[in-house]
Write an enzyme that holds these catalytic residues in place. Sequence first.
Site, PDB file in Angstrom:
ATOM      1  N   SER A 117     -42.365  87.294 -46.479  1.00 34.35           N
ATOM      2  CA  SER A 117     -42.674  87.822 -47.763  1.00 34.35           C
ATOM      3  C   SER A 117     -43.174  86.876 -48.808  1.00 34.35           C
ATOM      4  O   SER A 117     -43.796  87.359 -49.903  1.00 34.35           O
ATOM      5  CB  SER A 117     -41.046  88.174 -48.356  1.00 34.35           C
ATOM      6  OG  SER A 117     -40.450  86.975 -48.630  1.00 34.35           O
TER       7      SER A 117
ATOM      8  N   LYS B 108     -43.070  81.155 -56.529  1.00 33.70           N
ATOM      9  CA  LYS B 108     -42.706  82.554 -55.953  1.00 33.70           C
ATOM     10  C   LYS B 108     -42.200  83.632 -56.981  1.00 33.70           C
ATOM     11  O   LYS B 108     -41.154  83.071 -57.542  1.00 33.70           O
ATOM     12  CB  LYS B 108     -41.974  82.442 -54.666  1.00 33.70           C
ATOM     13  CG  LYS B 108     -42.059  83.890 -53.933  1.00 33.70           C
ATOM     14  CD  LYS B 108     -41.212  83.558 -52.681  1.00 33.70           C
ATOM     15  CE  LYS B 108     -41.055  84.978 -51.805  1.00 33.70           C
ATOM     16  NZ  LYS B 108     -40.283  84.901 -50.514  1.00 33.70           N
TER      17      LYS B 108
ATOM     18  N   SER C 171     -39.784  84.132 -43.741  1.00 31.17           N
ATOM     19  CA  SER C 171     -40.857  84.297 -44.988  1.00 31.17           C
ATOM     20  C   SER C 171     -41.535  83.213 -45.300  1.00 31.17           C
ATOM     21  O   SER C 171     -42.423  83.390 -46.404  1.00 31.17           O
ATOM     22  CB  SER C 171     -40.256  85.073 -45.900  1.00 31.17           C
ATOM     23  OG  SER C 171     -39.666  86.394 -45.545  1.00 31.17           O
TER      24      SER C 171
END
EC number: 6.3.5.7
Length: 495
Positions: free
Chosen positions: A158, A78, A182
Amino acid sequence: MTDLNRLTLAAARDKLRAREISSVELTQACLTAIDAADALGAFVHKTPEIALEQARAADARLAQGDAPAMCGLPIGIKDLFCTKGVPSQAASRILQGFRPEYNSTVGQQLEDAGAVMLGKLNMDEFAMGSSNETSVYGNVINPWRRGNEDTALTPGGSSGGSAAAVSADLCLAATGTDTGGSIRQPAAFTGITGIKPTYGRCSRWGIVAFASSLDQAGPMTKDVRDAAIMLQAMCGHDPKDSTSADLPVPDFESMLTGDIRGKVIGIPREYRMDGMPAEIEKLWADGTAMLRDAGAEVRDISLPHTKYALPAYYVIAPAEASSNLARYDGVRYGHRATLAQGDDITDMYEKTRAEGFGHEVQRRIMVGTYVLSAGFYDAYYNRARRVRTLIKRDFETVFADGIDAILTPATPSAAFGLGEMGQDDPVQMFLNDVFTVTVNLAGLPGISVPAGLDGKGLPLGLQLIGRPWEEGDLLNTAYALEQAAGFVAKPDKWW
């Protein structure tokens, strides 16, 4: 051998150790899949040279016969994780051009374990969002579609890039972070597994901060066994992180027996929300029956302060964000606004932050600054902290009464269309976190497991919440649920 990118971590590990395939072959299969999937918007910084170099090193290590479980396995990282020499922007314009001189602790642990980094994954800007629509790179598209519709769906947020990449078999697994859901919400929206460990189990050092008392890294994988394998590599004490727990890391994979006879599963009555879709209600009931059939005792429980969790979270998280994001000012790194003649340093700060931060981040910074301001600190921030303590106490009470894990829905719906929610009313988007934020406020481990499809063929997930530091037990309960649910559906390839 084709379709190597479709393997699980466990299956690929076994093939690598048996010398049936090489890490280079496995990595090349993923790189080919990534290059063919730009339509998903999942990978934003591709690192094929680094990946192949790491794969060759992993093959050499495997040849020596002493490789750890993650050795040679290609994963995505990420964009919130700092990666040495590779852009690490947290999907924000304000960090444009930032290439760290170091790796995050979690990233370094995965590298030390021999994992191969394929590149950086898209996300909501500074991890603020539930639909991956706030990224400077553009939206991530969910690989799943509603029936025969062409509507672009959200992968959740997210960690939407991580979820989409794992679901579409672009990588074998990915790192995510979870501040209010998330990891778990995108996992549910894309039919994969995602676990948020206990706060302090994984180091936060080198991960761009959103809300420091809530953020926690975790793996996003194709199944529960893979989550156990990857989580073990990510965990461990880090003296660089003052909130990192100095506790031994168990062998999570060895704890996956699937035997949950005698375990007590709590069903919280406060999670039965008005207007909950019938499909979510049925999924929850089916999951409850599966665990009961596997030998667990099911018991109704009460978590009375649950109804205050979302308001408390959306005071505490923006307050911490406004403090953490104050460091991005255009002085030392990242984007700096072009100044007019006569502008002073205050103008530079204001213009840089106005240009560098997107609207959702600006909104949360303003909310956070407001609730921390002199006249409102006690009315909002301190009150939210007191509510958080009560929410934590609710969980402590039910665990003290003998509950081993708590079963809830992971999300209030299946994946929705991009642009369909929250455009005029941001609170509508915040409600996506209704089942997940309590876990962050209480610092507990939580896992989302795919358990079924809705009427339009979209995946739905169930969430299990565990006792603090007992991720192994939680993973085993999730493993039993996974075995009973038998979820094997994959998205039809359209990209």
